[in-house]
Design a protein around this motif. Sequence first.
Motif, short mmCIF file in Angstrom:
data_model
loop_
_atom_site.label_atom_id
_atom_site.label_comp_id
_atom_site.label_asym_id
_atom_site.label_seq_id
_atom_site.Cartn_x
_atom_site.Cartn_y
_atom_site.Cartn_z
N ALA A 354 58.04 33.55 27.95
CA ALA A 354 58.17 32.19 27.41
C ALA A 354 59.35 31.46 28.05
CB ALA A 354 58.35 32.25 25.89
N LYS A 355 60.46 32.17 28.27
CA LYS A 355 61.63 31.54 28.89
C LYS A 355 61.36 31.19 30.34
CE LYS A 355 65.10 33.68 25.89
NZ LYS A 355 66.32 34.51 25.83
N VAL A 356 60.60 32.03 31.02
CA VAL A 356 60.24 31.74 32.40
C VAL A 356 59.43 30.46 32.46
CG1 VAL A 356 58.96 32.53 34.42
CG2 VAL A 356 60.29 34.15 33.07
N GLN A 357 58.45 30.32 31.56
CA GLN A 357 57.61 29.14 31.54
C GLN A 357 58.42 27.89 31.20
OE1 GLN A 357 54.62 30.32 28.72
NE2 GLN A 357 53.30 31.18 30.29
N GLN A 358 59.31 27.99 30.21
CA GLN A 358 60.09 26.84 29.82
C GLN A 358 61.03 26.40 30.93
OE1 GLN A 358 61.98 27.98 26.19
NE2 GLN A 358 60.04 28.15 25.06
N ALA A 359 61.57 27.37 31.65
CA ALA A 359 62.48 27.03 32.73
C ALA A 359 61.75 26.41 33.90
CB ALA A 359 63.23 28.28 33.18
N ALA A 360 60.47 26.75 34.07
CA ALA A 360 59.72 26.27 35.22
C ALA A 360 59.38 24.79 35.11
CB ALA A 360 58.44 27.09 35.39
N ARG A 361 58.92 24.32 33.93
CA ARG A 361 58.52 22.93 33.74
C ARG A 361 58.37 22.65 32.25
NH1 ARG A 361 54.59 25.43 36.32
NH2 ARG A 361 54.89 24.21 38.22
N PRO A 362 58.41 21.38 31.84
CA PRO A 362 58.21 21.06 30.42
C PRO A 362 56.84 21.54 29.96
CG PRO A 362 59.06 19.17 31.63
CD PRO A 362 58.71 20.20 32.65
N LEU A 363 56.74 21.88 28.70
CA LEU A 363 55.47 22.34 28.17
C LEU A 363 54.45 21.22 28.18
CD1 LEU A 363 56.67 24.47 25.12
CD2 LEU A 363 55.71 25.30 27.26
N PRO A 364 53.22 21.47 28.64
CA PRO A 364 52.20 20.42 28.66
C PRO A 364 51.66 20.15 27.25
CG PRO A 364 51.28 22.51 29.40
CD PRO A 364 52.76 22.74 29.22
N ASP A 365 50.98 19.01 27.13
CA ASP A 365 50.39 18.64 25.84
C ASP A 365 49.06 19.33 25.60
OD1 ASP A 365 52.52 16.94 25.29
OD2 ASP A 365 51.56 15.26 26.35
N SER A 366 48.41 19.76 26.65
CA SER A 366 47.12 20.43 26.51
C SER A 366 47.13 21.74 27.30
CB SER A 366 45.99 19.52 27.01
OG SER A 366 46.19 19.21 28.38
N ALA A 367 46.24 22.63 26.92
CA ALA A 367 46.20 23.95 27.55
C ALA A 367 45.55 23.89 28.93
CB ALA A 367 45.43 24.92 26.67
N GLU A 368 46.00 24.80 29.80
CA GLU A 368 45.37 24.92 31.12
C GLU A 368 43.99 25.54 30.99
OE1 GLU A 368 48.56 25.65 34.58
OE2 GLU A 368 48.31 27.32 33.20
N SER A 369 43.15 25.22 31.96
CA SER A 369 41.87 25.93 32.06
C SER A 369 42.13 27.34 32.57
CB SER A 369 40.93 25.20 33.02
OG SER A 369 40.62 23.91 32.52
N TRP A 370 41.18 28.20 32.34
CA TRP A 370 41.24 29.59 32.81
C TRP A 370 39.95 29.84 33.59
CZ3 TRP A 370 45.34 32.99 31.80
CH2 TRP A 370 45.15 34.32 32.15
N PRO A 371 39.87 29.31 34.82
CA PRO A 371 38.58 29.27 35.53
C PRO A 371 38.24 30.50 36.34
CG PRO A 371 40.23 28.08 36.77
CD PRO A 371 40.93 28.58 35.54
N GLN A 372 39.15 31.45 36.43
CA GLN A 372 38.90 32.61 37.29
C GLN A 372 39.66 33.83 36.75
OE1 GLN A 372 40.50 31.70 41.16
NE2 GLN A 372 42.46 31.02 40.35
N TRP A 373 39.37 34.96 37.35
CA TRP A 373 39.98 36.22 36.91
C TRP A 373 41.50 36.12 36.99
CZ3 TRP A 373 42.34 40.50 39.69
CH2 TRP A 373 42.45 41.66 38.90
N ARG A 374 42.18 36.47 35.91
CA ARG A 374 43.63 36.47 35.78
C ARG A 374 44.23 35.07 35.82
NH1 ARG A 374 47.09 40.36 38.89
NH2 ARG A 374 48.26 40.24 36.95
N GLY A 375 43.40 34.05 35.55
CA GLY A 375 43.94 32.73 35.34
C GLY A 375 43.99 31.83 36.54
N PRO A 376 44.53 30.61 36.36
CA PRO A 376 44.49 29.60 37.43
C PRO A 376 45.26 29.99 38.68
CG PRO A 376 45.91 28.90 35.61
CD PRO A 376 45.17 30.10 35.13
N ARG A 377 46.25 30.84 38.57
CA ARG A 377 47.04 31.28 39.73
C ARG A 377 46.79 32.74 40.10
NH1 ARG A 377 49.30 27.62 36.88
NH2 ARG A 377 49.71 29.09 35.20
N ARG A 378 45.84 33.35 39.41
CA ARG A 378 45.51 34.77 39.62
C ARG A 378 46.71 35.69 39.42
NH1 ARG A 378 40.55 36.16 41.59
NH2 ARG A 378 39.26 34.51 42.46
N ASP A 379 47.62 35.29 38.55
CA ASP A 379 48.79 36.14 38.29
C ASP A 379 48.94 36.46 36.81
OD1 ASP A 379 49.56 33.70 37.26
OD2 ASP A 379 51.40 33.53 38.45
N GLY A 380 47.94 36.14 36.01
CA GLY A 380 47.99 36.46 34.59
C GLY A 380 48.82 35.50 33.76
#
Length: 416
Positions: A354-380
């Motif tokens: 959670a801290k990694v995500q918060q440090a990376a960018r502000p939290l979005p208002d809506s959830a990301e899509s999960w269009p492929q195995w292990r997520g949008p960046r293939r890193d889980g």
Amino acid sequence: MKEFSEKSGVSLFKSSFDVVGLSVMRSVLSFTLVVLFGCGQHKDLTSSTTEKSVEQESRQLDKASQPVDPPTQPLVNSIGMKMVRIPSGEFLMGSADSDPGAREDEKPQHRVRISQSFYMGIYEVTQGQYQQIMQANPSSFTKAGLLGDRAEQLDASQLPVENVTWYGALEFCRRLSHRASEKEAGRVYRLPTEAEWEYACRAGTTTVFNFGDSLSSEQANFNGNFPFGNAGKAVFLNRTTTVGSYPPNAFGLYDMHGNLHEWCLDKFDRDYYSRSPAEDPTGPEEGTSPVIRGGDWYSDGRDCRSAFRYADLPEGTFYALGFRVVCELKSTGATLHPLVASVKSETSELRPLAKVQQAARPLPDSAESWPQWRGPRRDGSWRGPKLPDAWPADGLPRAWSRELGGGYGGIAVSSG
């Protein structure tokens, strides 16, 4: 390990004859000795020639798989890691066209020489060892982990650590190398190259596995419902297990065919074998994903073969992906591998997600899509609005449901 013994017998033939005078007897004895000696000499020469011919043919076929000298007693470092010496030598890397289960990225099979001996961890790095060096434990198989209930009867410190990024594995090597006791001993650590890993896995064999051409889950920790070769179905533990629970190979290395996938130093290129150097290959210069080797606890038998290769993004984490280390002994001027020396000391394993995500960018208002195995960046990883700290006592309302069949794939979600 089976022991074989050979017994050789000598057949003695007796003959009787009438002796007519001492001179005749001497002549007969002389002739008999000459004939026997000649026959014996002819037999020995024929046998020697045949043995040399077979030996030469065998050497031509299997020279690549024969170690130069046998491994020595394990080296034990300052955190109790056991390392065994892997001798220099040659082997046939990859799969031949005729090998069962062979994939195109394992071809062409080619001769590789490992010019220097090295020490390699006889086990994957354990949770206990990782915690000791990194002061963190990303594993899913802990009491608080996602899959902790599957291994609650086991000592988690002796389970291999997983969910480690490639960068995290390099950082482990860097920190271990910088310990005062390791510096004093002249020991530096890194990940194995892909060629070193397969050479160490095969341990002088040319078969599909270092156990032969078949694999059962009685020999390694993988999905026993999908054995390989002539092996029958057996148990599927559905989790990692204590390191060293299965038989080692001829070099004394454990879990080379199961338990966890393992990171290597090299970058992945499916066509690299067609241009790979014959001596100490280190992988292509270009590429984004490091090589992964070895089967894991949920793999089928085919993905546990000695020649099997895979890859993932260096930031990727997975509950079936870990690593083992290589140790180089340097009496003077102990120098870290450039990749190990350049890795950033601050890795995602040291901070909550959670801290990694918060440090990376502000939290979005809506959830990301999960269009492929292990997520949008293939890193889980997934980015979305902050989830509530507490859920309704009677649970959340069900939006929709869908019955799914068996398989390895997950659900894909897009545009809500």
